[in-house]
Scaffold this active site. Structure first.
Site, PDB file in Angstrom:
ATOM      1  N   TYR A 170     -46.472  49.777 -71.240  1.00 46.67           N
ATOM      2  CA  TYR A 170     -46.586  49.217 -69.895  1.00 46.67           C
ATOM      3  C   TYR A 170     -46.992  50.288 -68.879  1.00 46.67           C
ATOM      4  O   TYR A 170     -47.873  50.069 -68.043  1.00 46.67           O
ATOM      5  CB  TYR A 170     -45.242  48.594 -69.514  1.00 46.67           C
ATOM      6  CG  TYR A 170     -45.162  47.997 -68.134  1.00 46.67           C
ATOM      7  CD1 TYR A 170     -45.808  46.802 -67.835  1.00 46.67           C
ATOM      8  CD2 TYR A 170     -44.398  48.607 -67.142  1.00 46.67           C
ATOM      9  CE1 TYR A 170     -45.716  46.236 -66.569  1.00 46.67           C
ATOM     10  CE2 TYR A 170     -44.297  48.052 -65.877  1.00 46.67           C
ATOM     11  CZ  TYR A 170     -44.956  46.873 -65.597  1.00 46.67           C
ATOM     12  OH  TYR A 170     -44.851  46.320 -64.342  1.00 46.67           O
ATOM     13  N   LYS A 174     -50.407  50.273 -66.701  1.00 49.75           N
ATOM     14  CA  LYS A 174     -50.355  50.244 -65.237  1.00 49.75           C
ATOM     15  C   LYS A 174     -51.024  51.475 -64.623  1.00 49.75           C
ATOM     16  O   LYS A 174     -51.618  51.389 -63.542  1.00 49.75           O
ATOM     17  CB  LYS A 174     -48.907  50.123 -64.771  1.00 49.75           C
ATOM     18  CG  LYS A 174     -48.297  48.747 -65.024  1.00 49.75           C
ATOM     19  CD  LYS A 174     -49.089  47.646 -64.349  1.00 49.75           C
ATOM     20  CE  LYS A 174     -48.368  46.314 -64.350  1.00 49.75           C
ATOM     21  NZ  LYS A 174     -49.186  45.234 -63.744  1.00 49.75           N
TER      22      LYS A 174
END
Length: 291
Positions: A170, A174
């Site tokens: 993640y 991001k």
């Protein structure tokens, strides 16, 4: 007249949490909204629900205009149909809010390849493909001599800016969104497009397990997103904002710090000595979430 009166706005992942709050906030400011959501669970697995339809019903009940889109925006076909839905339904597109995503958290030594690929797909491809199709439309408009005042708001995270233990996939995705935002802002300004990113912090179904201490709610983040997605934000592009509760921060990103230049090639020992001196002069990095 609302801040977005007359504008047509797409919100991906708009069925729950931050996306739902954004969609409702845009509608409250006069926008016509395309609410995209696949209706998947926290890990991206199919749930059989239709949250986008419920948000559309909320908007219409409040007197606004909205339409649901249930396609997979991490596919070329789904992203193209998303843009087409806005154009076919309302005849125009002004703002794209890329928000869709899910989590598959693991420590790196336990992180499976499928979990890595799935998170990269939904966050990175799920930002790139709608952006690409939207920009293609706006470029065609600009080349046809029509005025374009378009906005893209991408969604990064504090995990992408600072790192987060147990969220290697993640955090990497991001961080990639920040890079994509900077490139898109530089490339699309000539067509009348502004591209920015937000790093929101709020209690949602995605964060309540990982960041239980968060007190802000999605509705606290949406006013900044609405402003960035409106014509009122003219001149603001290539920026990253943190938003949590009543706090807004402009992130300043990577900038050159202390530098040493020998004017020639270093030996490994010399490079180490120089790096050590520079580190002594440099600011300490921020803490990684979870440490």
């Amino acid at each position: 007249m609302g801040l977005c009166e007359g504008r047509v706005v797409i919100v991906t992942g708009g069925g729950r949490g931050l996306g739902r709050a954004h969609a409702l906030a845009f509608a409250a400011e006069g926008a016509r909204v395309v609410v995209n959501d696949l209706g998947v669970g926290l890990d991206g697995a199919a749930s059989g629900e239709s949250p986008a339809g419920r948000v559309v019903e909320e908007i219409r009940a409040a007197g606004g205009e909205a339409v649901a889109h249930g396609g997979d925006i991490a596919t070329g076909e789904g992203a193209a149909s998303l843009i087409a839905t806005a154009l076919d339904t309302y005849g125009r597109l002004d703002t794209l809010v890329n928000n869709a995503g899910f989590l598959r958290d693991r420590m790196l030594v336990n992180l499976g390849e499928d979990d890595w690929d799935a998170v990269m797909r939904v966050h990175l491809k799920g930002h790139f493909l709608p952006l690409r199709h939207a920009v293609a439309h706006w470029r065609a408009e600009a080349k046809a001599g029509r005025e374009v005042s378009a906005r893209i708001v991408n969604t990064t995270s504090g995990a992408g800016l600072s790192g987060s233990v147990g969220q290697g996939n993640y955090a990497a995705a991001k961080a990639g969104i920040v890079g994509l935002t900077l490139v898109a802002a530089a490339e699309t300004g000539r067509y009348g497009v502004q591209v920015n990113a937000i790093a929101p912090a709020a209690r949602t179904r995605m964060t309540e397990q990982v960041f239980a201490g968060l007190e802000g709610v999605p509705e606290d983040v949406s006013p900044l997103v609405v402003w960035l997605g409106s014509a009122a934000s003219a001149g603001v592009t290539g920026r990253v904002f943190e938003a949590e509760g009543g706090r807004i921060t402009v992130m300043e990103g990577w900038r050159p710090g202390p530098t040493a230049d020998k004017g020639g090639r270093w030996t490994p020992a010399e490079a180490g000595e120089a790096a050590s001196r520079l580190l002594a002069e440099a600011e300490e990095p921020g803490a990684v979430y979870g440490t």
